[in-house]
Design a protein around this motif. Sequence first.
Motif, PDB file in Angstrom:
ATOM      1  N   VAL A 138       0.842  -1.199   0.000  1.00  0.00           N
ATOM      2  CA  VAL A 138       0.000   0.000   0.000  1.00  0.00           C
ATOM      3  C   VAL A 138       0.878   1.249   0.000  1.00  0.00           C
ATOM      4  N   ALA A 139       0.682   2.102  -1.005  1.00  0.00           N
ATOM      5  CA  ALA A 139       1.445   3.348  -1.100  1.00  0.00           C
ATOM      6  C   ALA A 139       0.562   4.571  -0.909  1.00  0.00           C
ATOM      7  N   THR A 140      -0.734   4.424  -1.178  1.00  0.00           N
ATOM      8  CA  THR A 140      -1.655   5.555  -1.137  1.00  0.00           C
ATOM      9  C   THR A 140      -2.934   5.140  -0.428  1.00  0.00           C
ATOM     10  N   SER A 141      -3.500   6.063   0.328  1.00  0.00           N
ATOM     11  CA  SER A 141      -4.794   5.795   0.962  1.00  0.00           C
ATOM     12  C   SER A 141      -5.618   7.067   0.974  1.00  0.00           C
ATOM     13  N   GLY A 142      -6.921   6.896   1.061  1.00  0.00           N
ATOM     14  CA  GLY A 142      -7.826   8.033   1.144  1.00  0.00           C
ATOM     15  C   GLY A 142      -9.157   7.590   1.708  1.00  0.00           C
ATOM     16  N   GLY A 143      -9.700   8.377   2.613  1.00  0.00           N
ATOM     17  CA  GLY A 143     -10.937   7.969   3.250  1.00  0.00           C
ATOM     18  C   GLY A 143     -11.931   9.107   3.408  1.00  0.00           C
ATOM     19  N   PRO A 144     -13.185   8.771   3.688  1.00  0.00           N
ATOM     20  CA  PRO A 144     -13.713   7.461   4.057  1.00  0.00           C
ATOM     21  C   PRO A 144     -13.691   6.456   2.896  1.00  0.00           C
ATOM     22  N   ALA A 145     -13.751   5.169   3.270  1.00  0.00           N
ATOM     23  CA  ALA A 145     -13.754   4.103   2.280  1.00  0.00           C
ATOM     24  C   ALA A 145     -15.048   4.100   1.485  1.00  0.00           C
ATOM     25  N   ARG A 146     -14.943   3.677   0.243  1.00  0.00           N
ATOM     26  CA  ARG A 146     -16.147   3.520  -0.575  1.00  0.00           C
ATOM     27  C   ARG A 146     -17.111   2.534   0.099  1.00  0.00           C
ATOM     28  N   ASN A 147     -18.378   2.888   0.101  1.00  0.00           N
ATOM     29  CA  ASN A 147     -19.444   2.011   0.617  1.00  0.00           C
ATOM     30  C   ASN A 147     -19.271   1.621   2.082  1.00  0.00           C
ATOM     31  N   VAL A 148     -18.509   2.412   2.829  1.00  0.00           N
ATOM     32  CA  VAL A 148     -18.278   2.036   4.222  1.00  0.00           C
ATOM     33  C   VAL A 148     -19.574   2.022   5.026  1.00  0.00           C
TER      34      VAL A 148
END
Length: 393
Positions: free
Chosen positions: A218-228
Amino acid sequence: MKKMLILNGSHSEIPLILEAKKLGYYTVTTGNNKGLIGHRYSDEYIYGDYSDKDEMLHIAKDQKVDAVCSCANDFGAISASYVAEKLGLPGHDSYKTALLLHQKDNFKVFAKENRIQTPMADIFTDLKGASEKKDACKYPKIVKPVDLTGGKGVSVVTDASEYMQAVRKALNMSRKGKAVVEDYIKGTYHSFSTFLVNRKVVAFFSDNEYPYLNPYFVATSGGPARNVDKVKGILLRQAELIAKKLSLVNGVFHMQYVMGSDLIPYIIDITRRCSGDIYVEPVEHATGIPWAKWIVMSEAGFPGSAYTERGCQQKYCGRHCIMARQNGRIQKVEIADELEKNIYSRIYWWKKGDIVSNYLVDKLGIVFLEYGSEEEMIEKSERIGSLIKVFVE
């Protein structure tokens, strides 16, 4: 002054070191790489391999520490539980529980017994046992060492010939000499990070996860998660079920999951430690909860009444680890103007002329990003490799 042993000093541990100091601890970091940037922030550095639980116990005894804090690595979490158990220090699950949660063979058995939603799997200790199953497998499968993180030794296989090669690699890389072969769930990858107080979730943060060139890293993250919102109820119930079954202490409880096309979240990893690459920064930015402080407090054994702040995920934000596309000598890093406006904080440790020796894992720094909408977050996260470029020669 109280003394805390923190089991590494990479960039990931910097927030923990700083919060420990604010709480009044004299901080001692360890690890077998004295050149890591985090050691600059601690009061003292002592050489040691944090994956060696007995070496960590020796340092803790010698330093007469009042608390031990794990690092952003599963071996560190296991060593911290071992040290705490041997010295009677609070803030950690039992050593047996730490092994159960942080080693995939143990967790798979527990998950099956307790109906935890996770991909079905077989565990192998040798090639013969794996070979007996290869023709009966329904492919694709994903093969992993049972005790490594960061995508090390992971392979997705589509037929019997790939299967045997992947199992051999996983067995050779695993410290326990064990490989897990599980159903490959096609879907999107996410994290769901919770905080437990008295075995109840009091806060959580979710995000989408993206690789760069290494598909298992994992190099990139962004939130909130889809369909959380469609799956958070399931994940919260699973977290509290595990907490109750294992009598977990207060602290972070982090899950990685795959969202299949059936919108079922399949849990693939659980950790009870600070997540890597300064994960606490977007959590704190989005929720207003002092995540790093809470982690340090919990691992020092603070009571449940100490966690008074409350908040929820209110911003679209995440982080990106700056990585090169090839090995070589770093010349410069360029960030596109359209992404520059999203960066609210950053940390770099690269310098012009530094050598990238393994571009699939070497990180040069981290940028922390805030977006105006979910659409912008997803669109830029998916093409961030073209928005941040590392030039090497």
